[in-house]
Structures are given as structure tokens and as C-alpha cells.
Design a protein around this motif. Structure first.
Motif, PDB file in Angstrom:
ATOM      1  N   LEU A  85       0.827  -1.165   0.072  1.00 23.79           N
ATOM      2  CA  LEU A  85      -0.120   0.040   0.234  1.00 23.79           C
ATOM      3  C   LEU A  85       0.918   1.172  -0.044  1.00 23.79           C
ATOM      4  O   LEU A  85       1.714   1.436   0.891  1.00 23.79           O
ATOM      5  CB  LEU A  85      -0.880  -0.038   1.381  1.00 23.79           C
ATOM      6  CG  LEU A  85      -1.774   1.293   1.365  1.00 23.79           C
ATOM      7  CD1 LEU A  85      -2.991   1.225   0.430  1.00 23.79           C
ATOM      8  CD2 LEU A  85      -2.479   1.132   2.804  1.00 23.79           C
ATOM      9  N   ASP A  86       0.724   2.190  -0.979  1.00 24.67           N
ATOM     10  CA  ASP A  86       1.378   3.295  -1.080  1.00 24.67           C
ATOM     11  C   ASP A  86       0.130   4.334  -0.733  1.00 24.67           C
ATOM     12  O   ASP A  86      -0.666   4.460  -1.548  1.00 24.67           O
ATOM     13  CB  ASP A  86       1.850   3.603  -2.699  1.00 24.67           C
ATOM     14  CG  ASP A  86       2.664   5.064  -2.787  1.00 24.67           C
ATOM     15  OD1 ASP A  86       2.232   5.940  -1.749  1.00 24.67           O
ATOM     16  OD2 ASP A  86       3.522   5.038  -3.471  1.00 24.67           O
ATOM     17  N   VAL A  87       0.272   5.096   0.395  1.00 18.24           N
ATOM     18  CA  VAL A  87      -0.726   5.910   0.804  1.00 18.24           C
ATOM     19  C   VAL A  87      -1.078   6.751  -0.425  1.00 18.24           C
ATOM     20  O   VAL A  87      -2.244   7.494  -0.382  1.00 18.24           O
ATOM     21  CB  VAL A  87      -0.483   6.535   2.177  1.00 18.24           C
ATOM     22  CG1 VAL A  87      -0.570   5.425   3.307  1.00 18.24           C
ATOM     23  CG2 VAL A  87       0.694   7.309   2.114  1.00 18.24           C
ATOM     24  N   SER A  88      -0.293   7.150  -1.169  1.00 16.39           N
ATOM     25  CA  SER A  88      -0.314   8.500  -2.203  1.00 16.39           C
ATOM     26  C   SER A  88      -1.206   7.904  -3.466  1.00 16.39           C
ATOM     27  O   SER A  88      -1.453   8.541  -4.137  1.00 16.39           O
ATOM     28  CB  SER A  88       0.807   9.070  -2.637  1.00 16.39           C
ATOM     29  OG  SER A  88       1.803   9.633  -1.507  1.00 16.39           O
ATOM     30  N   ASP A  89      -1.398   6.627  -3.663  1.00 13.93           N
ATOM     31  CA  ASP A  89      -2.156   6.072  -4.695  1.00 13.93           C
ATOM     32  C   ASP A  89      -3.550   6.255  -4.568  1.00 13.93           C
ATOM     33  O   ASP A  89      -3.999   6.610  -3.536  1.00 13.93           O
ATOM     34  CB  ASP A  89      -2.196   4.395  -4.559  1.00 13.93           C
ATOM     35  CG  ASP A  89      -1.081   3.937  -4.761  1.00 13.93           C
ATOM     36  OD1 ASP A  89       0.008   4.471  -5.481  1.00 13.93           O
ATOM     37  OD2 ASP A  89      -0.800   2.580  -4.549  1.00 13.93           O
ATOM     38  N   ALA A  90      -3.865   6.791  -5.777  1.00 15.22           N
ATOM     39  CA  ALA A  90      -5.178   7.454  -6.003  1.00 15.22           C
ATOM     40  C   ALA A  90      -6.289   6.351  -5.410  1.00 15.22           C
ATOM     41  O   ALA A  90      -7.405   6.828  -4.941  1.00 15.22           O
ATOM     42  CB  ALA A  90      -5.525   7.963  -7.237  1.00 15.22           C
ATOM     43  N   ASP A  91      -6.132   5.176  -5.723  1.00 14.10           N
ATOM     44  CA  ASP A  91      -7.164   4.142  -5.160  1.00 14.10           C
ATOM     45  C   ASP A  91      -6.418   3.146  -4.395  1.00 14.10           C
ATOM     46  O   ASP A  91      -5.495   2.577  -4.684  1.00 14.10           O
ATOM     47  CB  ASP A  91      -7.748   3.508  -6.650  1.00 14.10           C
ATOM     48  CG  ASP A  91      -8.714   4.320  -7.230  1.00 14.10           C
ATOM     49  OD1 ASP A  91      -9.668   5.007  -6.611  1.00 14.10           O
ATOM     50  OD2 ASP A  91      -8.564   4.507  -8.657  1.00 14.10           O
ATOM     51  N   TRP A  92      -7.102   2.927  -3.346  1.00 11.57           N
ATOM     52  CA  TRP A  92      -6.515   1.644  -2.211  1.00 11.57           C
ATOM     53  C   TRP A  92      -7.010   0.649  -2.815  1.00 11.57           C
ATOM     54  O   TRP A  92      -8.390   0.356  -3.225  1.00 11.57           O
ATOM     55  CB  TRP A  92      -6.862   2.302  -0.968  1.00 11.57           C
ATOM     56  CG  TRP A  92      -5.893   3.236  -0.344  1.00 11.57           C
ATOM     57  CD1 TRP A  92      -4.950   4.096  -1.072  1.00 11.57           C
ATOM     58  CD2 TRP A  92      -5.488   3.465   1.135  1.00 11.57           C
ATOM     59  NE1 TRP A  92      -4.366   4.830  -0.176  1.00 11.57           N
ATOM     60  CE2 TRP A  92      -4.773   4.735   1.024  1.00 11.57           C
ATOM     61  CE3 TRP A  92      -6.416   3.087   2.212  1.00 11.57           C
ATOM     62  CZ2 TRP A  92      -4.318   5.064   2.275  1.00 11.57           C
ATOM     63  CZ3 TRP A  92      -5.737   3.738   3.578  1.00 11.57           C
ATOM     64  CH2 TRP A  92      -5.000   4.836   3.330  1.00 11.57           C
ATOM     65  N   SER A  93      -6.371  -0.660  -2.747  1.00 13.78           N
ATOM     66  CA  SER A  93      -7.026  -1.988  -3.045  1.00 13.78           C
ATOM     67  C   SER A  93      -7.828  -2.358  -1.925  1.00 13.78           C
ATOM     68  O   SER A  93      -8.672  -3.475  -2.232  1.00 13.78           O
ATOM     69  CB  SER A  93      -5.830  -3.009  -3.231  1.00 13.78           C
ATOM     70  OG  SER A  93      -5.062  -2.877  -1.948  1.00 13.78           O
ATOM     71  N   ILE A  94      -7.951  -1.757  -0.669  1.00 16.15           N
ATOM     72  CA  ILE A  94      -8.992  -2.327   0.210  1.00 16.15           C
ATOM     73  C   ILE A  94      -9.984  -0.991   0.191  1.00 16.15           C
ATOM     74  O   ILE A  94      -9.471   0.025   0.458  1.00 16.15           O
ATOM     75  CB  ILE A  94      -8.242  -2.538   1.508  1.00 16.15           C
ATOM     76  CG1 ILE A  94      -9.543  -2.864   2.651  1.00 16.15           C
ATOM     77  CG2 ILE A  94      -7.379  -1.230   2.155  1.00 16.15           C
ATOM     78  CD1 ILE A  94      -9.055  -3.355   3.919  1.00 16.15           C
ATOM     79  N   GLN A  95     -11.329  -1.270   0.058  1.00 16.75           N
ATOM     80  CA  GLN A  95     -12.205  -0.324   0.060  1.00 16.75           C
ATOM     81  C   GLN A  95     -13.187   0.025   1.174  1.00 16.75           C
ATOM     82  O   GLN A  95     -13.713   0.981   1.275  1.00 16.75           O
ATOM     83  CB  GLN A  95     -13.261  -0.697  -1.285  1.00 16.75           C
ATOM     84  CG  GLN A  95     -12.427  -0.628  -2.671  1.00 16.75           C
ATOM     85  CD  GLN A  95     -11.868   0.501  -2.926  1.00 16.75           C
ATOM     86  OE1 GLN A  95     -12.204   1.605  -2.817  1.00 16.75           O
ATOM     87  NE2 GLN A  95     -10.571   0.532  -3.243  1.00 16.75           N
TER      88      GLN A  95
END
Length: 202
Positions: A85-95
Motif C-alpha cells: 500500500l502506497d498511501v499516495s495511490d489514487a485508489d487503495w486496494s482495500i475499499q
């Protein structure tokens, strides 16, 4: 010959005091997202003590491998596979998740990353959940101890984007995503455990 596991003395020292507080917060069954699992010591200790929870470890893609040996050795049934998990990603893989926990991350992340962490947690946290953030924090720009002042200087010498965050800045950030500081627990070694929750509208 057993392989020596990655180890943090700070985690070993603080896991019991943190757990004592979490036991009164993470009460109902649900999934806990841990941001910045590190060595995995917290994940193993907390998941074992709270079997009603599913513990979701996560860490930056460059650091996610660090916790895997400990988690595999523990084989704790309620610990999910570590998530990159990169916190800066636009979408997190856990919703969605019921609870969120992060220890000693806010002063390591750049401020825009702290903003993104709060934004995503605000979007995904359950209505009756809580986000628990552990670490050293300043109050109104003032250090709570000489040791924290020295630690802040050490962090900034390592990288200019690091540094102990102000409680007021974090509360303002939480407010923008619908979260409110509901508890601020004093912890050993001049640290705090901040608890952010949604406050239902009257």
C-alpha cells in the motif's frame, strides 16, 4: 538454524500499552487496516489478543517484505496476507474496513502523504469505526519533551520532509474528512494514542 526475524525494540516496548487501549476501542468484530506494519510485531501481538478481528497488515511496496517472515512464522489465522500500500495511490486496494491503526508513521511520511492517509481512511472507515494513530506529537508547535525535540532534529537531518506533527494540524486534517479527535491518550516515552471517529450529526 532459525532465521532471525526483523525486530524493533520500540515496538516491543510499546505493544502492551497500545494493546491495553485498543482493547477498549476495537470492541466489535471487523477488519483492522494497519498502515505501516513494519516488522509485524504489532500485528502479531494485537491479532492474537483480539481474535474477533481480521487484521489487515499493509506497508509501502518497498517495505512490505519486512513483516512477511514474522507473519508467516506466527501463522495467526486472523492475520490476512500483507497488502502493498502506497498511501499516495489514487485508489487503495482495500475499499472498506471497520478500524484503522498506524504507529510511528506520521512523522516519517511527507505531509502530503499524511493528508492522503487521512483522506483515504476518511473515505473507507466504517461509520462506527475509529482510526487510532500512535506516535510523538507536538501541541501548538511545542515539543512535549526534550527527547522529542532531539528526535525531531534527528528526523529532519535524515530527510527534510520528516518531522513530528502538530496535533492541531492533524485535527484540522481529520475534520476535512469527517473525523473528530475523540480521545488523546498519554503513552510511555512521550508518545500519544490519538483516536479519531465520526460524530453523528444531531
Amino acid at each position: 538454524m532459525a532465521t532471525e526475524l526483523p525486530f524493533s525494540q520500540a515496538c516491543e516496548n510499546n505493544k502492551a500499552p497500545i494493546l491495553e487501549r485498543l482493547l477498549g476501542i476495537f470492541i466489535t468484530p471487523g477488519t483492522v487496516l494497519e498502515v505501516g506494519t513494519g516488522t509485524g510485531q504489532h500485528a502479531v501481538h494485537f491479532a492474537k489478543a483480539m481474535p474477533h478481528l481480521q487484521w489487515q497488515p499493509s506497508d509501502h511496496p518497498s517495505a512490505a517484505d519486512l513483516c512477511r517472515p514474522r507473519l508467516e512464522q506466527a501463522a495467526q489465522p486472523n492475520i490476512l496476507p500483507v497488502m502493498e500500500l502506497d498511501v499516495s495511490d489514487a485508489d487503495w486496494s482495500i475499499q472498506s474496513f471497520t478500524w484503522a491503526f498506524s504507529a510511528n508513521t506520521a512523522h516519517i511520511m511527507a505531509w502530503p502523504e499524511v493528508e492522503e492517509m487521512f483522506r483515504h481512511i476518511g473515505e473507507c472507515l466504517a461509520e462506527d469505526g475509529a482510526f487510532c494513530l500512535y506516535g510523538p506529537f507536538n501541541h501548538q508547535g511545542r515539543f512535549s519533551s526534550d527527547s522529542n525535540r532531539q528526535f525531531d532534529h534527528y528526523l529532519k537531518a535524515r530527510a527534510p520532509h520528516m518531522g513530528i506533527r502538530d496535533l492541531e494540524d492533524l485535527c484540522a486534517l481529520a475534520d476535512t474528512v469527517g473525523l473528530t479527535l475523540t480521545d488523546n491518550h498519554a503513552m510511555p516515552a512521550n508518545n500519544r494514542l490519538l483516536v479519531f471517529q465520526r460524530i453523528p450529526a444531531d
